[in-house]
Design an enzyme around this catalytic site. Structure first.
Site, PDB file in Angstrom:
ATOM      1  N   HIS A 157     -15.737   7.316 -15.364  1.00 22.09           N
ATOM      2  CA  HIS A 157     -14.457   7.030 -16.037  1.00 22.09           C
ATOM      3  C   HIS A 157     -13.327   7.894 -15.472  1.00 22.09           C
ATOM      4  O   HIS A 157     -12.380   8.210 -16.181  1.00 22.09           O
ATOM      5  CB  HIS A 157     -14.551   7.261 -17.554  1.00 22.09           C
ATOM      6  CG  HIS A 157     -15.737   6.610 -18.186  1.00 22.09           C
ATOM      7  ND1 HIS A 157     -15.718   5.336 -18.706  1.00 22.09           N
ATOM      8  CD2 HIS A 157     -17.011   7.050 -18.364  1.00 22.09           C
ATOM      9  CE1 HIS A 157     -16.910   5.029 -19.194  1.00 22.09           C
ATOM     10  NE2 HIS A 157     -17.718   6.045 -18.989  1.00 22.09           N
ATOM     11  N   SER A 278       7.689  10.545   5.371  1.00 19.48           N
ATOM     12  CA  SER A 278       8.628   9.710   4.628  1.00 19.48           C
ATOM     13  C   SER A 278       9.981   9.768   5.321  1.00 19.48           C
ATOM     14  O   SER A 278      10.318  10.776   5.949  1.00 19.48           O
ATOM     15  CB  SER A 278       8.735  10.235   3.202  1.00 19.48           C
ATOM     16  OG  SER A 278      10.003   9.949   2.655  1.00 19.48           O
ATOM     17  N   LYS A 284       6.743  14.989   2.443  1.00 20.09           N
ATOM     18  CA  LYS A 284       5.667  14.006   2.278  1.00 20.09           C
ATOM     19  C   LYS A 284       4.721  13.923   3.473  1.00 20.09           C
ATOM     20  O   LYS A 284       5.119  14.030   4.619  1.00 20.09           O
ATOM     21  CB  LYS A 284       6.258  12.605   2.032  1.00 20.09           C
ATOM     22  CG  LYS A 284       6.936  12.425   0.705  1.00 20.09           C
ATOM     23  CD  LYS A 284       6.017  12.619  -0.489  1.00 20.09           C
ATOM     24  CE  LYS A 284       5.115  11.437  -0.717  1.00 20.09           C
ATOM     25  NZ  LYS A 284       5.835  10.221  -1.082  1.00 20.09           N
ATOM     26  N   GLU A 291      -4.197   3.335   2.551  1.00 14.87           N
ATOM     27  CA  GLU A 291      -3.491   2.362   1.705  1.00 14.87           C
ATOM     28  C   GLU A 291      -3.477   0.987   2.355  1.00 14.87           C
ATOM     29  O   GLU A 291      -3.652  -0.039   1.691  1.00 14.87           O
ATOM     30  CB  GLU A 291      -2.055   2.838   1.438  1.00 14.87           C
ATOM     31  CG  GLU A 291      -2.007   4.060   0.522  1.00 14.87           C
ATOM     32  CD  GLU A 291      -0.634   4.707   0.502  1.00 14.87           C
ATOM     33  OE1 GLU A 291       0.354   3.996   0.289  1.00 14.87           O
ATOM     34  OE2 GLU A 291      -0.556   5.923   0.724  1.00 14.87           O
TER      35      GLU A 291
END
Ligand code: ARG
Length: 461
Positions: A157, A278, A284, A291
């Site tokens: 979980h 970024s 970043k 992804e």
């Protein structure tokens, strides 16, 4: 526009828009080599069976080899106006050989030809995907071998559950990928049958030898029914589903890597060569590769769905709908290769941060099950031990302590079975070391697992 090969019964040229719509050369020209290999086997068999003259058969074979060499050297370019790769190669042969070239298509149809070409082409693709998957398993095993003692939290979980090691966690993916290899092998095996000689749908009156082309092309057997031979695309669907499951595994793994490299986890750091920045936020470092893999998984599922939906309403035998098979299966194949090609070196170069994994494992009462098991080993029924430990966790939360830092008096107040040896029993290292059941996280069990994976991989390769 030049006359179509099938021009005889028509009184008009095809409308240009229909020709463009109908043409598959844009996406089937990649099968040029398979098409030529298939034609070489067919022409050889025709000559051997006396269906065409032996000398002409040899000329055809030479002509086809010449076309192959010219395509590969860039001397011959595909004509975008050709209907498909089959028509292109055949008309090129006729350009080169005249009447002899026109004999190649005896006892054959594009229907069995295309069914053959896709099989030959995908056979190579499967071998490549399998090799890449095996390389990924090797990479995972190498990383696991270095991390058999790297304690980390195991989750259910998304809540810290029980302590495991990083090796143990990684190897779960190796096991998934072994099953993927098994599925790829199965798909390859059922794909490896020869539709050539099914002709348009009903076989042929010529005395062809389908077993000979089967042998020449390295198939296991000729397909047993000519209608099925030209209209079966199960092998595309099976491969797309094996690839979809493989992508699903890569996507889950990617999702974890995305979490692990976040500041919230910081279990790993991606190599700079495998991360992106970024355009506005200077701090970043983004895990774009993972992804994209997660995103592309949906695209491959789409390919599988295209194939399943395309086939579900097709009456026997060939129908033009089936031309849609190629873009879908080729996209699935290209996408998984692209993902594996990037994922493997990204994984191999990522930096593991064991201290952070351990720190995360030290919080969150990850050893509560072991605390209960301590009481069970001293004779208490598990349910009672579970309840006593639950009470202790509650006390710890109230006092801002952990099970390791809770004084023994507090333990004894809840249950007098506790003794000071409880601290050793619930130490993170003990918790992991003691989980030596087959398939478990203890370093010894993980070493057994690694050996098992290596053995299975050798069989599957
Ligand atoms: N380009 C076609 C395909 O990909 C080849 C088979 C054409 N057959 C036909 N009967 N028109 O399916």
């Amino acid at each position: 526009m030049a006359d179509m090969m099938w021009a005889g019964r028509f009184t008009k040229q095809i409308d240009e828009r229909v020709n463009d719509f109908n043409s598959s050369i844009k996406f089937d020209s990649r099968m040029y080599r398979s098409d030529i290999e298939g034609s070489i086997a067919h022409a050889t068999m025709l000559g051997e069976c006396g269906i065409i003259d032996k000398g002409e058969s040899e000329k055809i074979v030479e002509g086809l080899k010449g076309i192959l060499a010219d395509i590969e050297s860039g001397r011959l370019e595909f004509d975008p106006a050709a209907e498909d790769i089959h028509m292109f190669n055949e008309s090129e042969l006729t350009k080169r050989l005249g009447a002899t070239g026109k004999r190649l298509h005896t006892a054959r149809s594009r229907n069995d030809q295309v069914a053959l070409d896709i099989r030959l082409h995908l056979r190579d693709d499967v071998a490549e995907i399998k090799a890449m998957t095996a390389e990924l398993i090797d990479t995972i095993v190498k990383l696991a071998e270095k991390n058999t003692e790297t304690v980390m939290p195991g989750y259910t979980h998304m809540q810290r559950a029980q302590p495991i090691t990083f090796a143990h966690h990684l190897l779960a993916y190796a096991q998934m990928l072994l099953r993927d290899m098994g599925r790829l092998n199965d798909a390859a095996e059922r794909m490896n049958v020869n539709p050539l000689g099914s002709c348009a749908l009903a076989g042929t009156t010529y005395p062809i030898d389908r077993f000979r082309t089967t042998e020449l092309l390295g198939f296991a057997e000729p397909m047993g029914n000519s209608l099925d031979g030209v209209s079966d695309r199960d092998f595309c669907i099976e491969l797309a589903s094996a690839i979809s499951i493989l992508m699903m595994h890569l996507s889950r793994f990617s999702e974890e890597i995305i979490l692990w490299c976040s500041w919230e986890f910081k279990f790993i750091e991606l190599d700079d060569a495998y991360a992106t920045g970024s355009s506005i936020m200077p701090q970043k470092k983004n895990p774009d590769v993972t992804e994209l893999i997660r995103g592309k998984t949906g695209r491959v599922y789409g390919d599988l769905n295209t194939l399943l939906t395309m086939m579900k309403g097709i009456p026997l035998a060939y129908n033009k709908d089936m031309q849609e098979d190629k873009e879908a299966i080729f996209d699935a194949v290209d996408t998984v290769k692209l993902c594996l090609r990037t994922f493997i070196p990204m994984l191999a170069t990522m930096k593991v941060l064991p201290e952070n994994m351990r720190a995360a494992a030290a919080k969150g009462f990850i050893n509560a099950t072991d605390c209960a098991d301590y009481l069970v080993k001293k004779g208490m029924p598990f349910r009672d031990a579970y309840k006593a430990t639950g009470t202790l966790v509650h006390i710890c939360i109230e006092k801002g302590l952990t099970l390791e830092t809770l004084p023994i008096e507090e333990y004894k107040a809840v249950c007098d079975t506790f003794d000071s040896d409880v601290y050793d029993a619930i130490s993170l290292d003990t918790c992991v070391m003691q989980r030596g059941s087959f398939g478990g996280p203890a370093p010894e069990a993980v070493k057994v697992q690694i050996e098992g994976i290596k053995e299975k991989l050798n069989v599957l390769r």
